[in-house]
Design an enzyme around this catalytic site. Structure first.
Site, PDB file in Angstrom:
ATOM      1  N   ASN A 209       0.844  -1.197   0.000  1.00  0.00           N
ATOM      2  CA  ASN A 209       0.000   0.000   0.000  1.00  0.00           C
ATOM      3  C   ASN A 209       0.884   1.253   0.000  1.00  0.00           C
ATOM      4  OD1 ASN A 209       0.536   0.802   2.855  1.00  0.00           O
ATOM      5  ND2 ASN A 209      -0.296  -1.257   3.190  1.00  0.00           N
ATOM      6  N   LYS A 289       8.511 -17.021 -11.127  1.00  0.00           N
ATOM      7  CA  LYS A 289       7.709 -15.917 -11.661  1.00  0.00           C
ATOM      8  C   LYS A 289       6.471 -16.463 -12.378  1.00  0.00           C
ATOM      9  CE  LYS A 289       7.947 -12.041 -14.820  1.00  0.00           C
ATOM     10  NZ  LYS A 289       8.655 -11.442 -15.937  1.00  0.00           N
ATOM     11  N   LYS A 342     -11.096  -4.259  19.451  1.00  0.00           N
ATOM     12  CA  LYS A 342      -9.666  -4.622  19.590  1.00  0.00           C
ATOM     13  C   LYS A 342      -9.106  -4.239  20.959  1.00  0.00           C
ATOM     14  CE  LYS A 342      -9.410  -4.485  14.671  1.00  0.00           C
ATOM     15  NZ  LYS A 342      -8.591  -4.640  13.512  1.00  0.00           N
TER      16      LYS A 342
HETATM   17  O1  PMT Z   1       2.950   6.066   6.654  1.00  0.00           O
HETATM   18  P1  PMT Z   1       2.334   7.363   6.194  1.00  0.00           P
HETATM   19  O2  PMT Z   1       2.523   7.594   4.715  1.00  0.00           O
HETATM   20  O3  PMT Z   1       2.782   8.529   7.029  1.00  0.00           O
HETATM   21  O4  PMT Z   1       0.749   7.229   6.386  1.00  0.00           O
HETATM   22  C1  PMT Z   1       0.205   7.123   7.658  1.00  0.00           C
HETATM   23  C2  PMT Z   1      -0.957   6.134   7.704  1.00  0.00           C
HETATM   24  C3  PMT Z   1      -2.072   6.610   6.810  1.00  0.00           C
HETATM   25  C4  PMT Z   1      -0.478   4.732   7.248  1.00  0.00           C
HETATM   26  C5  PMT Z   1      -1.404   6.066   9.217  1.00  0.00           C
HETATM   27  O5  PMT Z   1      -1.816   7.333   9.615  1.00  0.00           O
HETATM   28  C6  PMT Z   1      -2.524   5.060   9.418  1.00  0.00           C
HETATM   29  O6  PMT Z   1      -3.684   5.357   9.296  1.00  0.00           O
HETATM   30  N1  PMT Z   1      -2.149   3.807   9.758  1.00  0.00           N
HETATM   31  C7  PMT Z   1      -3.091   2.660   9.856  1.00  0.00           C
HETATM   32  C8  PMT Z   1      -3.501   2.180   8.492  1.00  0.00           C
HETATM   33  C9  PMT Z   1      -4.409   0.985   8.557  1.00  0.00           C
HETATM   34  O7  PMT Z   1      -3.983  -0.089   8.247  1.00  0.00           O
HETATM   35  O8  PMT Z   1      -5.597   1.231   9.064  1.00  0.00           O
HETATM   36  P2  PMT Z   1      -6.711   0.099   9.309  1.00  0.00           P
HETATM   37  O9  PMT Z   1      -7.925   0.864   9.624  1.00  0.00           O
HETATM   38  O10 PMT Z   1      -6.753  -0.858   8.166  1.00  0.00           O
HETATM   39  O11 PMT Z   1      -6.176  -0.698  10.579  1.00  0.00           O
HETATM   40  C10 PMT Z   1      -6.571  -0.397  11.900  1.00  0.00           C
HETATM   41  C11 PMT Z   1      -5.477  -0.687  12.896  1.00  0.00           C
HETATM   42  O12 PMT Z   1      -5.217  -2.089  12.937  1.00  0.00           O
HETATM   43  C12 PMT Z   1      -4.153  -0.017  12.581  1.00  0.00           C
HETATM   44  O13 PMT Z   1      -3.578   0.377  13.808  1.00  0.00           O
HETATM   45  C13 PMT Z   1      -3.331  -1.122  11.951  1.00  0.00           C
HETATM   46  O14 PMT Z   1      -1.930  -0.947  12.186  1.00  0.00           O
HETATM   47  C14 PMT Z   1      -3.872  -2.349  12.672  1.00  0.00           C
HETATM   48  N2  PMT Z   1      -3.823  -3.615  11.908  1.00  0.00           N
HETATM   49  C15 PMT Z   1      -4.418  -3.748  10.706  1.00  0.00           C
HETATM   50  C16 PMT Z   1      -4.414  -4.964  10.051  1.00  0.00           C
HETATM   51  C17 PMT Z   1      -3.740  -6.063  10.668  1.00  0.00           C
HETATM   52  N3  PMT Z   1      -3.676  -7.229  10.072  1.00  0.00           N
HETATM   53  N4  PMT Z   1      -3.171  -5.900  11.865  1.00  0.00           N
HETATM   54  C18 PMT Z   1      -3.209  -4.709  12.495  1.00  0.00           C
HETATM   55  O15 PMT Z   1      -2.699  -4.566  13.608  1.00  0.00           O
END
Ligand code: PMT
Length: 397
Positions: A209, A289, A342
């Site tokens: 991403n 590949k 969570k």
């Molecule tokens: O890195 P930058 O370019 O500065 O951008 C910052 C950001 C946009 C990445 C950051 O601000 C942000 O929003 N990070 C979380 C992105 C994300 O994955 O959001 P989510 O809503 O999908 O996940 C929710 C939370 O669960 C997050 O804390 C994530 O780290 C966590 N997660 C998600 C999936 C997973 N399998 N395990 C997790 O722990």
């Protein structure tokens, strides 16, 4: 806070504001600090060694290979100091610091110094506003350094604008605040995740991403500057933090990040999960590949482990857990759902609907979602957002 016996290195580069730095040195010494001064050859056009040595009560270091210096003087200075302030910081020294150039006593010592660095720029307004200088300052901010923004006013070149170095009394206060904040989180173990995870499809392709890692790395920097021991689980990112309080562990896939986070969680006081972690990965990773075949192809995906949920499940009452939520719709409701499901103490919500927020920008616009509250912040630099998050944690502690 008393500055008694604090070890301050003052770096002077070649600008007219160097005359004000003499007052700063006098103020520091009168507060009981130990002061060592390093300056560039150009700085000596503005201030004399005799004045500096008399005021600082120490030898001046300006010639890397001078008769009084050992060739490793820059390392012993760097080890000695608690804090380094560069005042005035010219565009030249800022550029060298941003790009790792070490060609004199000051720039070499700065490169070897791994604790808190304050930078007080002073220059002509056009130089200060030049995008090259601004980009260099951003790079230094990313490294966790503090920029003491110059004031607007009458400049030595005869123009009026932003570029005047802050007054010595204000610099003294900034040093005091900085040393103060160093103490705030001493002894705390912090875990931060940042960047994008990478899930391989075959040896050539991957799913990932747009996360740059900037948000999470800014958070790691602020914690580190405040004395916490930070472990940063870093996915794909081109930014490399340099604070000696930060240990970086590269974790490219969601699985790797999950394993490291769980391993470290027991010994962690505070965890902030800012990484953009893949929710799905390919069921199979091809060793070879994958060749072009039909017009369409289907990739079977499976869920990755949820790091935030796993830490939330294992969380004790002494631990603080903060997650992020990156949303595009029903933002607050989705973030609140994540908070509850969570077992997090706070969710930092950012929405891709907000201009300048989210991925790969230097700014972000966030809301803090807690059990009983949601607090909205305006668009800010990611470093400022990081400071707000750390302040929230300090208040909670
Ligand atoms: O890195 P930058 O370019 O500065 O951008 C910052 C950001 C946009 C990445 C950051 O601000 C942000 O929003 N990070 C979380 C992105 C994300 O994955 O959001 P989510 O809503 O999908 O996940 C929710 C939370 O669960 C997050 O804390 C994530 O780290 C966590 N997660 C998600 C999936 C997973 N399998 N395990 C997790 O722990």
């Amino acid at each position: 806070m008393s500055l008694k016996d604090k070890k301050i290195i003052v770096g002077i580069s070649g600008g007219i504001a160097a005359y004000k730095t003499l007052s700063l040195i006098r103020l520091l010494v009168s507060e009981g600090a130990q002061v060592r001064v390093i300056c560039t050859q150009n700085a000596l056009q503005f201030v004399t060694p005799l004045t500096i040595e008399t005021l600082s009560q120490n030898d001046l270091y300006y010639d890397t290979f001078g008769p009084r210096q050992m060739s490793t003087e820059h390392v012993s200075y760097a080890d000695w100091g608690d804090l380094f302030i560069v005042a005035p910081a010219t565009a030249n020294i800022i550029g060298k610091m941003a790009h790792g150039i070490a060609d004199d006593a000051l720039s070499t010592t700065l490169l070897a110094f791994r604790k808190q660095i304050l930078i007080a720029p002073a220059m002509n307004v056009n130089m200060f506003e030049n995008p090259v200088v601004q980009d260099n300052l951003s790079l230094l901010l990313n490294q966790g350094m503090t920029i003491l923004d110059p004031e607007y006013g009458f400049l030595a070149c005869g123009t009026v604008g932003k570029g005047r170095m802050l007054e010595p009394e204000i610099l003294l206060e900034a040093i005091r605040n900085s040393l103060n904040s160093i103490m705030e989180l001493e002894g705390k173990n912090v875990l931060v995740t940042a960047g994008a995870t990478v899930e391989s499809i075959d040896p050539v392709r991957f799913m990932s991403n747009h996360s740059s890692g900037k948000m999470g790395i800014s958070i790691a920097n602020v914690f580190a500057v405040k004395g916490a021991k930070v472990t940063l689980l870093l996915g794909k990112s081109h930014i490399h933090p340099s604070n000696s309080n930060i240990t970086v562990i590269k974790t490219l896939s969601a699985e790797e990040m999950y394993k490291e986070a769980l391993r470290l969680w027991k010994k962690t006081d505070i965890a902030i999960l800012a990484a953009a972690v893949a929710d799905y990965r390919p069921v199979k990773q091809s060793i070879q590949k994958i060749k072009k075949q039909a017009d369409t192809m289907t990739l079977e995906l499976e869920r990755t482990p949820d790091i935030l949920a796993a830490l939330g499940e294992a969380k004790s009452r002494k631990q603080t857990l903060i997650g992020f939520a990156l949303e595009t719709d029903n933002e607050t409701a989705n973030a609140r759902k994540k908070l509850n499901e969570k077992n997090a103490d706070m969710i930092v919500l950012n929405s891709l609907k907000d201009k300048g927020a989210g991925f790969d920008t230097s700014t972000n616009k966030v809301s803090f979602i807690t059990k009983n509250k949601s607090e909205n912040f305006p668009l800010k630099q990611k470093e400022e957002v990081a400071r707000d998050i750390v302040e929230w944690v300090i208040k909670r502690l």
